[in-house]
Design a protein around this motif. Structure first.
Motif, mmCIF file in Angstrom:
data_model
loop_
_atom_site.group_PDB
_atom_site.id
_atom_site.type_symbol
_atom_site.label_atom_id
_atom_site.label_comp_id
_atom_site.label_asym_id
_atom_site.label_seq_id
_atom_site.Cartn_x
_atom_site.Cartn_y
_atom_site.Cartn_z
ATOM 1 N N ASP A 124 0.828 -1.216 0.000
ATOM 2 C CA ASP A 124 0.000 0.000 0.000
ATOM 3 C C ASP A 124 0.858 1.261 0.000
ATOM 4 O O ASP A 124 0.575 2.215 -0.726
ATOM 5 N N LEU A 125 1.903 1.276 0.816
ATOM 6 C CA LEU A 125 2.751 2.463 0.933
ATOM 7 C C LEU A 125 3.557 2.753 -0.325
ATOM 8 O O LEU A 125 3.829 3.906 -0.637
ATOM 9 N N THR A 126 3.951 1.703 -1.009
ATOM 10 C CA THR A 126 4.867 1.859 -2.141
ATOM 11 C C THR A 126 4.173 1.841 -3.491
ATOM 12 O O THR A 126 4.799 2.146 -4.496
ATOM 13 N N ALA A 127 2.926 1.452 -3.511
ATOM 14 C CA ALA A 127 2.173 1.240 -4.757
ATOM 15 C C ALA A 127 2.776 0.097 -5.575
ATOM 16 O O ALA A 127 2.497 -0.023 -6.765
ATOM 17 N N LEU A 128 3.604 -0.731 -4.952
ATOM 18 C CA LEU A 128 4.093 -1.942 -5.600
ATOM 19 C C LEU A 128 3.022 -3.015 -5.454
ATOM 20 O O LEU A 128 2.248 -3.013 -4.493
ATOM 21 N N SER A 129 2.999 -3.930 -6.377
ATOM 22 C CA SER A 129 2.051 -5.037 -6.311
ATOM 23 C C SER A 129 2.375 -5.923 -5.120
ATOM 24 O O SER A 129 3.555 -6.149 -4.801
ATOM 25 N N LEU A 130 1.357 -6.451 -4.504
ATOM 26 C CA LEU A 130 1.563 -7.389 -3.391
ATOM 27 C C LEU A 130 2.408 -8.580 -3.853
ATOM 28 O O LEU A 130 3.193 -9.136 -3.089
ATOM 29 N N ASP A 131 2.262 -8.925 -5.126
ATOM 30 C CA ASP A 131 3.033 -10.040 -5.692
ATOM 31 C C ASP A 131 4.531 -9.742 -5.765
ATOM 32 O O ASP A 131 5.332 -10.651 -5.984
ATOM 33 N N THR A 132 4.923 -8.489 -5.601
ATOM 34 C CA THR A 132 6.339 -8.119 -5.600
ATOM 35 C C THR A 132 7.061 -8.797 -4.446
ATOM 36 O O THR A 132 8.237 -9.142 -4.553
ATOM 37 N N PHE A 133 6.341 -8.991 -3.359
ATOM 38 C CA PHE A 133 6.930 -9.528 -2.136
ATOM 39 C C PHE A 133 6.620 -11.016 -2.017
ATOM 40 O O PHE A 133 5.477 -11.427 -2.216
ATOM 41 N N PRO A 134 7.616 -11.829 -1.662
ATOM 42 C CA PRO A 134 7.387 -13.268 -1.532
ATOM 43 C C PRO A 134 6.276 -13.578 -0.526
ATOM 44 O O PRO A 134 6.123 -12.874 0.476
#
Length: 157
Positions: A124-134
């Motif tokens: 949410d904070l970074t606007a990166l996809s949740l899938d970015t993180f393992p």
């Protein structure tokens, strides 16, 4: 002289004064005047408070480890800040475990949940996809708490 009824009222009117009064009553062994019901509740809450603090610190630590490992666009600008926050959270967790070693199993129990929470928050904070993180934690609890460990992905940037 205070009565138990008076100290019960004091609890709702001035918590700090209630604590001071209760401590004084305990020191003077004036057990008949102690507000036992509220004292017992406050003692129970102390454990819960430490658990909530530990959970918060672990979640924040994991959030910063994810930021340092995966938020490439902000890496150079924020690396030192994140690294400092990581160190601070680790030290606070270690201090809490030092005074309450019995919380270690609780830390192990909440590790996975805190990691999942951190993934969602950082996404949410970074606007990166949740899938970015393992999906699985990026490290063991021991590594996460190790003052010399940082995620491998940050060193390859």
């Amino acid at each position: 002289m205070l009565t138990q009824s008076t100290t019960e009222k004091l609890y709702n009117q001035d918590f700090c004064l209630w604590i001071e009064t209760t401590v004084q009553q305990l020191e003077l062994k004036q057990f008949e005047t102690i507000d036992w019901e509220n004292l017992i509740e406050e003692i129970k809450d102390l454990s819960g408070s430490q658990k909530r603090a530990l959970e918060s610190l672990l979640s924040r630590l994991l959030e910063h480890l994810l930021k340092i490992g995966y938020w490439k666009s902000e890496y150079q600008h924020n690396y030192n800040h994140w690294k400092g926050e990581i160190r601070a959270f680790r030290k606070q967790i270690k201090k809490l475990l030092k005074v309450s070693p019995s919380l270690r199993p609780y830390l192990e129990d909440i590790f996975e949940e805190c990691y999942q929470d951190a993934r969602e928050i950082v996404a949410d904070l970074t606007a990166l996809s949740l899938d970015t993180f393992p999906m699985s934690p990026i490290a063991s609890l021991e590594q996460v708490l190790d003052e010399n460990w940082l995620p491998k992905t940050c060193t390859g940037l």
